[in-house]
Scaffold this motif. Structure first.
Motif, PDB file in Angstrom:
ATOM      1  N   ALA A 128     -66.888  37.927  41.552  1.00  0.00           N
ATOM      2  CA  ALA A 128     -66.272  37.557  42.823  1.00  0.00           C
ATOM      3  C   ALA A 128     -64.887  36.957  42.611  1.00  0.00           C
ATOM      4  O   ALA A 128     -63.953  37.243  43.367  1.00  0.00           O
ATOM      5  CB  ALA A 128     -67.173  36.568  43.562  1.00  0.00           C
ATOM      6  N   VAL A 129     -64.743  36.126  41.591  1.00  0.00           N
ATOM      7  CA  VAL A 129     -63.449  35.505  41.310  1.00  0.00           C
ATOM      8  C   VAL A 129     -62.433  36.560  40.909  1.00  0.00           C
ATOM      9  O   VAL A 129     -61.281  36.547  41.370  1.00  0.00           O
ATOM     10  CB  VAL A 129     -63.599  34.434  40.212  1.00  0.00           C
ATOM     11  CG1 VAL A 129     -62.229  33.958  39.726  1.00  0.00           C
ATOM     12  CG2 VAL A 129     -64.419  33.254  40.732  1.00  0.00           C
ATOM     13  N   ARG A 130     -62.846  37.483  40.055  1.00  0.00           N
ATOM     14  CA  ARG A 130     -61.913  38.526  39.628  1.00  0.00           C
ATOM     15  C   ARG A 130     -61.460  39.371  40.813  1.00  0.00           C
ATOM     16  O   ARG A 130     -60.273  39.684  40.954  1.00  0.00           O
ATOM     17  CB  ARG A 130     -62.568  39.432  38.576  1.00  0.00           C
ATOM     18  CG  ARG A 130     -61.592  40.449  37.982  1.00  0.00           C
ATOM     19  CD  ARG A 130     -62.253  41.272  36.898  1.00  0.00           C
ATOM     20  NE  ARG A 130     -63.297  42.129  37.441  1.00  0.00           N
ATOM     21  CZ  ARG A 130     -64.136  42.834  36.687  1.00  0.00           C
ATOM     22  NH1 ARG A 130     -64.064  42.755  35.367  1.00  0.00           N
ATOM     23  NH2 ARG A 130     -65.046  43.595  37.239  1.00  0.00           N
ATOM     24  N   GLU A 131     -62.388  39.727  41.697  1.00  0.00           N
ATOM     25  CA  GLU A 131     -62.029  40.518  42.880  1.00  0.00           C
ATOM     26  C   GLU A 131     -61.057  39.757  43.765  1.00  0.00           C
ATOM     27  O   GLU A 131     -60.098  40.311  44.292  1.00  0.00           O
ATOM     28  CB  GLU A 131     -63.299  40.876  43.654  1.00  0.00           C
ATOM     29  CG  GLU A 131     -63.114  41.916  44.749  1.00  0.00           C
ATOM     30  CD  GLU A 131     -62.668  41.304  46.080  1.00  0.00           C
ATOM     31  OE1 GLU A 131     -62.155  42.048  46.936  1.00  0.00           O
ATOM     32  OE2 GLU A 131     -62.814  40.071  46.260  1.00  0.00           O
ATOM     33  N   ALA A 132     -61.285  38.453  43.917  1.00  0.00           N
ATOM     34  CA  ALA A 132     -60.412  37.642  44.759  1.00  0.00           C
ATOM     35  C   ALA A 132     -59.014  37.525  44.162  1.00  0.00           C
ATOM     36  O   ALA A 132     -58.005  37.653  44.872  1.00  0.00           O
ATOM     37  CB  ALA A 132     -61.025  36.259  44.953  1.00  0.00           C
ATOM     38  N   VAL A 133     -58.944  37.292  42.849  1.00  0.00           N
ATOM     39  CA  VAL A 133     -57.642  37.160  42.190  1.00  0.00           C
ATOM     40  C   VAL A 133     -56.870  38.472  42.260  1.00  0.00           C
ATOM     41  O   VAL A 133     -55.668  38.492  42.560  1.00  0.00           O
ATOM     42  CB  VAL A 133     -57.826  36.714  40.731  1.00  0.00           C
ATOM     43  CG1 VAL A 133     -56.512  36.808  39.968  1.00  0.00           C
ATOM     44  CG2 VAL A 133     -58.362  35.286  40.674  1.00  0.00           C
ATOM     45  N   GLU A 134     -57.553  39.569  42.002  1.00  0.00           N
ATOM     46  CA  GLU A 134     -56.884  40.866  42.018  1.00  0.00           C
ATOM     47  C   GLU A 134     -56.419  41.261  43.416  1.00  0.00           C
ATOM     48  O   GLU A 134     -55.502  42.061  43.569  1.00  0.00           O
ATOM     49  CB  GLU A 134     -57.810  41.938  41.444  1.00  0.00           C
ATOM     50  CG  GLU A 134     -58.037  41.776  39.943  1.00  0.00           C
ATOM     51  CD  GLU A 134     -59.038  42.775  39.382  1.00  0.00           C
ATOM     52  OE1 GLU A 134     -59.724  43.448  40.198  1.00  0.00           O
ATOM     53  OE2 GLU A 134     -59.147  42.884  38.145  1.00  0.00           O
ATOM     54  N   SER A 135     -57.057  40.698  44.454  1.00  0.00           N
ATOM     55  CA  SER A 135     -56.643  41.000  45.825  1.00  0.00           C
ATOM     56  C   SER A 135     -55.587  40.023  46.328  1.00  0.00           C
ATOM     57  O   SER A 135     -55.193  40.087  47.494  1.00  0.00           O
ATOM     58  CB  SER A 135     -57.863  40.966  46.760  1.00  0.00           C
ATOM     59  OG  SER A 135     -58.408  39.661  46.839  1.00  0.00           O
ATOM     60  N   GLY A 136     -55.133  39.117  45.449  1.00  0.00           N
ATOM     61  CA  GLY A 136     -54.071  38.186  45.804  1.00  0.00           C
ATOM     62  C   GLY A 136     -54.541  36.931  46.505  1.00  0.00           C
ATOM     63  O   GLY A 136     -53.781  36.330  47.272  1.00  0.00           O
ATOM     64  N   SER A 137     -55.761  36.498  46.254  1.00  0.00           N
ATOM     65  CA  SER A 137     -56.289  35.301  46.888  1.00  0.00           C
ATOM     66  C   SER A 137     -55.428  34.081  46.571  1.00  0.00           C
ATOM     67  O   SER A 137     -54.929  33.923  45.459  1.00  0.00           O
ATOM     68  CB  SER A 137     -57.726  35.041  46.418  1.00  0.00           C
ATOM     69  OG  SER A 137     -58.184  33.783  46.855  1.00  0.00           O
ATOM     70  N   THR A 138     -55.273  33.208  47.573  1.00  0.00           N
ATOM     71  CA  THR A 138     -54.511  31.973  47.394  1.00  0.00           C
ATOM     72  C   THR A 138     -55.430  30.761  47.284  1.00  0.00           C
ATOM     73  O   THR A 138     -54.949  29.619  47.361  1.00  0.00           O
ATOM     74  CB  THR A 138     -53.547  31.770  48.574  1.00  0.00           C
ATOM     75  OG1 THR A 138     -54.295  31.767  49.802  1.00  0.00           O
ATOM     76  CG2 THR A 138     -52.507  32.878  48.619  1.00  0.00           C
TER      77      THR A 138
END
Length: 376
Positions: A67-77
Motif C-alpha cells: 500500500a505504501v509503495r502504491e501511494a508513493v508511486e502515485s505521488g501521495s503527500t
C-alpha cells in the motif's frame, strides 16, 4: 491533499471491517487503502477507499509495504502512515482528533502509539511490549510484562494492531521486512528504529482505540507455531544485538508458561504456548521452513514476498513533498501547531479534565527507542 495514509490489512474481512473503513474515510485528510490478502467478503467497501487485492496471502508487513509503495508511486503527500488491524474500531472522539493530534508532534518524533480501550466484558488487548533481549524475556517470565514495561520504558514499542509512523521514517527504515509473514514484523521494525535512535511518543489515554484481537487467528495451531517460527527469524535477523542466548531464554520462557497454564487448569493456553515453543525450535533448526505456504492459509513464499514487498528509497518523495524543518510545525504554516479542541461535558472546563493533553505541559510523552501482536 492527504496528510495521512491509513492502511488496513485484511484476510477475508472481519465483523468490524466496514465500520472501520467508514470511520477512517470520514477523517479529514485521510487516504484509506484496504489491502486484502484473501477473498474480499462482506458488503462493498465505502466510497473513496482504495482496494489492493489479487497478490495472495503475503502476510501483514508486506501488505502494508504494498500500500505504501502504491501511494508513493502515485505521488501521495501523506506525512503519516497509520497501520491498522481489520479488527480495530476507533472511537469517534479519537477519529475526530487524530489529524490534529498527529500535527502536535515535532519532526523529532517518529512514531505515535495509542492505548487500547477495555471492551465490555473483557480485558483490554495489549497495546505495547518491550523489545526482546535475554534480560527482558527472563524478567517477563518471572515478573510479567507489566513489570517489564515499567522497568524498560526506553524499550517500549506499540504492537502492530494500531500505530502511526512518519512516512519518511518508514521509508528510511525500508518499511516492514517481507521475510516476516506474520508476527514479529513490527518488533523487527521498532528494533531497527531503536538502533537508529528513533523516538516514540504515546498519545494520552484520552484518545484510545479498541482492538478485539484474534478474530482471524482464533485457535489456529499453525499460526501459533508461526509465532514461534517468527521469533526464530527475529533471532537470526538481530543476533548481533540479542545474541544466541535469547532464543534459549525465550524457549525457557515458553516452557515455563506451558507448565503454569497446565497447573492453573487452562489446557488450551498451555497447548498454545507449547505450539509456539515447537515453532521456535522448528524455525531455529530449519531456517527455510515455512509451513503456512502449504496450509489452508496459502501463504506466499518468502522469496516472492521479498520481490514484491520492497519499497522505494526516501528520495522518491523528493518531488512530492519537502520534509519539515526541525523545529517547524508539522504540515507547514507559520502559526505553530494547534492543539485539538476537545469537547468536554457541559459545565466542566477542558483544562480541568484529568489526563487531558491540553491540560498538562508534558504532552509529548516521548521515549527514546521503541512484541509483536500475538493477537493478529
Amino acid at each position: 491533499m492527504h496528510s495521512l495514509l491509513a492502511v488496513v490489512v485484511s484476510h477475508g474481512g472481519s465483523t468490524h471491517l466496514h465500520q472501520l473503513l467508514s470511520g477512517l474515510a470520514a477523517i479529514r485528510g485521510c487516504q484509506v487503502t484496504l489491502v486484502e490478502n484473501g477473498p474480499l467478503a462482506g458488503p462493498p467497501v465505502p466510497v473513496g477507499v482504495r482496494v489492493i487485492e489479487g497478490h495472495g496471502n503475503v502476510g501483514y508487513g508486506t501488505a502494508v509495504n504494498l500500500a505504501v509503495r502504491e501511494a508513493v508511486e502515485s505521488g501521495s503527500t501523506a506525512r503519516w502512515l497509520l497501520v491498522v488491524n481489520s479488527d480495530v474500531t476507533i472511537p469517534d472522539d479519537t477519529a475526530e482528533a487524530l489529524p490534529r493530534l498527529l500535527s502536535w508532534y515535532p519532526p523529532s518524533i517518529d512514531v505515535v502509539g495509542f492505548h487500547f480501550l477495555q471492551t465490555a466484558g473483557g480485558a483490554a488487548a495489549r497495546s505495547q511490549a518491550v523489545l526482546p533481549t535475554p534480560r527482558t524475556s527472563a524478567f517477563i517470565a518471572l515478573r510479567g510484562e507489566t513489570a517489564a514495561l515499567a522497568r524498560w520504558s526506553r524499550l517500549r514499542y506499540p504492537v502492530g494492531a494500531f500505530f502511526a509512523v512518519r512516512m519518511e521514517t518508514f521509508l528510511r527504515l525500508g518499511g516492514f521486512d517481507p521475510a516476516f509473514w506474520m508476527y514479529y514484523e513490527e518488533t523487527d521494525l521498532f528494533a531497527r528504529l531503536h538502533a537508529a535512535g528513533g523516538r516514540i511518543a504515546w498519545a494520552d489515554e484520552e484518545w484510545p482505540v479498541v482492538h478485539v484481537g484474534g478474530e482471524t487467528v482464533g485457535r489456529s495451531g499453525l499460526l501459533h507455531a508461526e509465532l514461534g517460527r517468527a521469533a526464530a527469524l527475529y533471532a537470526r535477523r538481530h543476533r548481533l544485538n540479542v545474541g544466541w542466548s535469547w532464543p534459549a531464554v525465550h524457549a525457557g520462557q515458553l516452557g515455563l508458561l506451558t507448565g503454569r497454564k497446565l497447573v492453573a487448569g487452562r489446557p488450551h493456553d498451555a497447548l498454545r504456548a507449547a505450539r509456539i515453543l515447537a515453532g521456535l525450535v522448528g524455525g531455529l533448526a530449519r531456517p527455510a521452513w515455512e509451513p503456512a505456504v502449504r496450509s489452508r492459509w496459502r501463504a506466499v513464499p518468502a522469496p516472492t514476498r521479498q520481490r514484491i514487498g520492497s519499497l522505494p528509497p526516501p528520495t522518491a518523495l523528493a518531488d512530492s513533498r519537502r520534509p519539515a524543518a526541525v523545529g517547524s510545525p508539522v504540515g507547514g504554516g507559520g502559526a505553530g501547531p494547534q492543539r485539538p479542541t476537545a469537547h468536554p461535558p457541559a459545565g466542566r472546563p477542558e483544562t480541568a479534565r484529568p489526563g487531558s493533553l491540553a491540560a498538562r505541559p508534558g504532552w509529548l510523552g516521548a521515549t527514546t527507542g521503541t512484541g509483536d501482536s500475538a493477537n493478529r
